[in-house]
Design a protein around this motif. Structure first.
Motif, PDB file in Angstrom:
ATOM      1  N   THR A  11     -91.194 121.913 -31.727  1.00  0.00           N
ATOM      2  CA  THR A  11     -90.712 120.544 -31.957  1.00  0.00           C
ATOM      3  C   THR A  11     -91.677 119.732 -32.825  1.00  0.00           C
ATOM      4  N   GLY A  12     -92.481 120.417 -33.606  1.00  0.00           N
ATOM      5  CA  GLY A  12     -93.489 119.734 -34.411  1.00  0.00           C
ATOM      6  C   GLY A  12     -92.917 118.713 -35.379  1.00  0.00           C
ATOM      7  N   GLU A  13     -91.757 119.010 -35.993  1.00  0.00           N
ATOM      8  CA  GLU A  13     -91.184 118.083 -36.962  1.00  0.00           C
ATOM      9  C   GLU A  13     -90.689 116.811 -36.269  1.00  0.00           C
ATOM     10  N   ALA A  14     -90.065 116.947 -35.103  1.00  0.00           N
ATOM     11  CA  ALA A  14     -89.633 115.756 -34.363  1.00  0.00           C
ATOM     12  C   ALA A  14     -90.827 114.905 -33.951  1.00  0.00           C
ATOM     13  N   GLU A  15     -91.923 115.547 -33.574  1.00  0.00           N
ATOM     14  CA  GLU A  15     -93.124 114.783 -33.205  1.00  0.00           C
ATOM     15  C   GLU A  15     -93.717 114.082 -34.416  1.00  0.00           C
ATOM     16  N   ARG A  16     -93.612 114.701 -35.593  1.00  0.00           N
ATOM     17  CA  ARG A  16     -94.082 114.027 -36.805  1.00  0.00           C
ATOM     18  C   ARG A  16     -93.262 112.778 -37.079  1.00  0.00           C
ATOM     19  N   LEU A  17     -91.951 112.875 -36.877  1.00  0.00           N
ATOM     20  CA  LEU A  17     -91.069 111.745 -37.154  1.00  0.00           C
ATOM     21  C   LEU A  17     -91.135 110.672 -36.080  1.00  0.00           C
ATOM     22  N   PHE A  18     -91.192 111.094 -34.814  1.00  0.00           N
ATOM     23  CA  PHE A  18     -90.980 110.153 -33.713  1.00  0.00           C
ATOM     24  C   PHE A  18     -92.149 110.038 -32.737  1.00  0.00           C
ATOM     25  N   GLY A  19     -93.165 110.870 -32.907  1.00  0.00           N
ATOM     26  CA  GLY A  19     -94.263 110.857 -31.950  1.00  0.00           C
ATOM     27  C   GLY A  19     -93.950 111.681 -30.711  1.00  0.00           C
ATOM     28  N   TYR A  20     -94.908 111.695 -29.789  1.00  0.00           N
ATOM     29  CA  TYR A  20     -94.762 112.453 -28.544  1.00  0.00           C
ATOM     30  C   TYR A  20     -93.721 111.768 -27.661  1.00  0.00           C
ATOM     31  N   PRO A  21     -92.864 112.519 -26.956  1.00  0.00           N
ATOM     32  CA  PRO A  21     -91.912 111.885 -26.046  1.00  0.00           C
ATOM     33  C   PRO A  21     -92.602 110.921 -25.080  1.00  0.00           C
ATOM     34  N   ARG A  22     -91.952 109.805 -24.801  1.00  0.00           N
ATOM     35  CA  ARG A  22     -92.577 108.738 -24.020  1.00  0.00           C
ATOM     36  C   ARG A  22     -92.847 109.151 -22.576  1.00  0.00           C
ATOM     37  N   VAL A  23     -91.912 109.867 -21.957  1.00  0.00           N
ATOM     38  CA  VAL A  23     -92.051 110.233 -20.539  1.00  0.00           C
ATOM     39  C   VAL A  23     -92.596 111.656 -20.446  1.00  0.00           C
ATOM     40  N   PRO A  24     -93.833 111.823 -19.975  1.00  0.00           N
ATOM     41  CA  PRO A  24     -94.422 113.159 -19.921  1.00  0.00           C
ATOM     42  C   PRO A  24     -93.808 114.011 -18.807  1.00  0.00           C
ATOM     43  N   LEU A  25     -94.031 115.311 -18.906  1.00  0.00           N
ATOM     44  CA  LEU A  25     -93.469 116.259 -17.944  1.00  0.00           C
ATOM     45  C   LEU A  25     -93.891 115.926 -16.518  1.00  0.00           C
ATOM     46  N   ALA A  26     -95.136 115.584 -16.312  1.00  0.00           N
ATOM     47  CA  ALA A  26     -95.625 115.308 -14.951  1.00  0.00           C
ATOM     48  C   ALA A  26     -94.856 114.154 -14.313  1.00  0.00           C
ATOM     49  N   GLN A  27     -94.527 113.135 -15.113  1.00  0.00           N
ATOM     50  CA  GLN A  27     -93.776 112.000 -14.576  1.00  0.00           C
ATOM     51  C   GLN A  27     -92.349 112.408 -14.232  1.00  0.00           C
ATOM     52  N   GLN A  28     -91.744 113.240 -15.072  1.00  0.00           N
ATOM     53  CA  GLN A  28     -90.393 113.726 -14.779  1.00  0.00           C
ATOM     54  C   GLN A  28     -90.379 114.498 -13.465  1.00  0.00           C
ATOM     55  N   ARG A  40     -92.378 114.157 -10.883  1.00  0.00           N
ATOM     56  CA  ARG A  40     -92.520 113.225  -9.756  1.00  0.00           C
ATOM     57  C   ARG A  40     -91.200 112.554  -9.432  1.00  0.00           C
ATOM     58  N   TRP A  41     -90.497 112.096 -10.466  1.00  0.00           N
ATOM     59  CA  TRP A  41     -89.216 111.419 -10.240  1.00  0.00           C
ATOM     60  C   TRP A  41     -88.182 112.373  -9.654  1.00  0.00           C
ATOM     61  N   VAL A  42     -88.090 113.588 -10.192  1.00  0.00           N
ATOM     62  CA  VAL A  42     -87.109 114.557  -9.704  1.00  0.00           C
ATOM     63  C   VAL A  42     -87.421 114.938  -8.254  1.00  0.00           C
ATOM     64  N   ALA A  43     -88.679 115.183  -7.942  1.00  0.00           N
ATOM     65  CA  ALA A  43     -89.049 115.556  -6.572  1.00  0.00           C
ATOM     66  C   ALA A  43     -88.658 114.457  -5.589  1.00  0.00           C
ATOM     67  N   ASP A  44     -88.910 113.209  -5.953  1.00  0.00           N
ATOM     68  CA  ASP A  44     -88.538 112.096  -5.077  1.00  0.00           C
ATOM     69  C   ASP A  44     -87.030 112.027  -4.897  1.00  0.00           C
ATOM     70  N   TRP A  45     -86.280 112.162  -5.979  1.00  0.00           N
ATOM     71  CA  TRP A  45     -84.816 112.056  -5.940  1.00  0.00           C
ATOM     72  C   TRP A  45     -84.213 113.156  -5.075  1.00  0.00           C
ATOM     73  N   ILE A  46     -84.683 114.381  -5.274  1.00  0.00           N
ATOM     74  CA  ILE A  46     -84.155 115.519  -4.508  1.00  0.00           C
ATOM     75  C   ILE A  46     -84.536 115.401  -3.040  1.00  0.00           C
ATOM     76  N   SER A  47     -85.758 114.969  -2.774  1.00  0.00           N
ATOM     77  CA  SER A  47     -86.202 114.871  -1.372  1.00  0.00           C
ATOM     78  C   SER A  47     -85.419 113.818  -0.599  1.00  0.00           C
ATOM     79  N   ARG A  48     -84.849 112.839  -1.298  1.00  0.00           N
ATOM     80  CA  ARG A  48     -84.001 111.828  -0.648  1.00  0.00           C
ATOM     81  C   ARG A  48     -82.523 112.215  -0.708  1.00  0.00           C
ATOM     82  N   GLU A  49     -82.259 113.429  -1.234  1.00  0.00           N
ATOM     83  CA  GLU A  49     -80.918 114.004  -1.292  1.00  0.00           C
ATOM     84  C   GLU A  49     -79.923 113.051  -1.963  1.00  0.00           C
ATOM     85  N   GLN A  50     -80.360 112.544  -3.104  1.00  0.00           N
ATOM     86  CA  GLN A  50     -79.503 111.670  -3.898  1.00  0.00           C
ATOM     87  C   GLN A  50     -78.488 112.504  -4.680  1.00  0.00           C
TER      88      GLN A  50
END
Length: 348
Positions: free
Chosen positions: A303-320, A322-332
């Motif tokens: 994804t090097g070309e997209a990063e050149r155009l737009f930069g690094y994605p705003r939400v890093p993997l670690a944050q995703q 954390r959010w998914v683990a919380d959502w699944i653990s509350r059985e949403q």
């Protein structure tokens, strides 16, 4: 400029409700607001009714509040049309397999094409090819005077070594399975009409957008939560937060090329399914059940070309995670649409 931008907001600890999640996904960054200001005219989104379309439409409207955003779909799912209209988005009901219905769509300067068929694709291959190649040809011809960003997929590539940097945009398409080959056909239709009519555009090759209600992270987390084994044969993936993917899709309108050209979009990390399984198990306090052995190849993109155009994605993997683990653990709520990332034969 819109009053609320992501740059001014900290990452939420969690999303209490789907409404809160969707509001966050629909909040633009300053970069998106700036790039939308670089292009003229209104926006039409074709095939808006899928997993990503409604929040992409809201995101666009918030990034360009003074212009029209027109959402087009069959609107077979209850409530989608009404929700979009409540956020100031115009809607048009249209079956994109109907040539006459496409011909009746009004001209629009900017098009995001999201229509396509994947889930259950192998059960009706003629329909899959019609949706993924015939419809793009009709759309590309009708909107030949527009900018067109067409959603595509990493599945157009062959498998590459997990030790590589992933397939770049110059890698010739050579995928397994009818679904993936129909996606190559979709790209070729947009390429052909772009060449014929000098239509500016981008082929948005997306790999695994992540919401809390679907996606590879949710697939793995749900299996761990339920005590089910995770197959690691397709052992590595790229993933990206849905808000980042939608933002980059809209920003591609300001980076359109003549003729249209592909752009790989996902997270830059090569993420291990085994590691994800163990990480969710640790967070849930549950055992990690793993089956299979990692193959030496996978569907991975550079994804090097997209990063050149737009930069690094705003939400890093670690944050995703954390959010998914919380959502699944509350059985949403989950959409009930697994990615089938485990498939290596191209059958979905």
């Amino acid at each position: 400029m819109t009053a609320r931008v992501l740059d001014d907001l900290p990452f939420p600890e969690r999303f209490e409700t789907e409404a809160a999640l969707e509001d966050y996904l629909a909040t633009p960054s300053r970069d998106l607001v700036r790039d939308m200001a670089r292009i003229d005219g209104d926006l039409m989104i074709l095939g808006v009714g899928g997993k990503m379309g409604p929040t992409l439409a809201r995101l666009a409207k918030n990034a360009m509040p003074g212009r029209r955003v027109i959402a087009v779909a069959r609107f077979s799912e209850a409530g989608v049309r009404e929700s979009l209209e409540a956020h100031g988005i115009e809607t048009i009901a249209c079956d994109l397999l109907d040539r006459t219905a496409i011909a009746a769509l009004p001209p629009c300067a900017n098009i995001v094409f999201m229509a396509g068929r994947k889930f259950g694709a192998d059960a009706d291959n003629p329909l899959t090819w019609a949706m993924n190649t015939h419809v793009p040809a009709l759309v590309a011809e009708h909107f030949r005077a527009s900018r067109i960003v067409a959603f595509s997929t990493a599945c157009v590539y062959p498998f590459v070594s997990v030790a590589s940097q992933g397939a770049s945009e110059g890698e010739p398409p050579n995928p397994p399975g009818e679904y993936a080959n129909s996606c190559v056909g979709r790209e070729r239709m947009f390429e052909y009409f772009s060449q014929q009519h000098a239509t500016p555009g981008r082929l948005f090759r997306l790999s695994y957008a992540i919401d809390l209600r679907y996606g590879v992270l949710a697939d793995v987390a749900l299996k761990v939560w339920r005590g089910e084994a995770v197959d690691v044969t397709m052992g590595h993936v790229n993933v990206i937060w849905q808000g980042d993917a939608n933002s980059q899709a809209l920003r591609c309108l300001a980076e359109a090329t003549v003729p249209t050209s592909p752009l790989n979009v996902s997270g830059p990390e090569t993420t291990s399914i085994r590691w994800l399984t163990e990480e969710f198990a640790r967070r849930f306090g549950k055992p990690a059940a793993i089956t299979g052995q990692e193959a030496p190849t996978a569907w991975l993109m550079n994804t090097g070309e997209a990063e050149r155009l737009f930069g690094y994605p705003r939400v890093p993997l670690a944050q995703q995670i954390r959010w998914v683990a919380d959502w699944i653990s509350r059985e949403q709520r989950q959409y009930g649409k697994p990615t089938k990332f485990e498939s290596r034969d191209g059958k979905y």
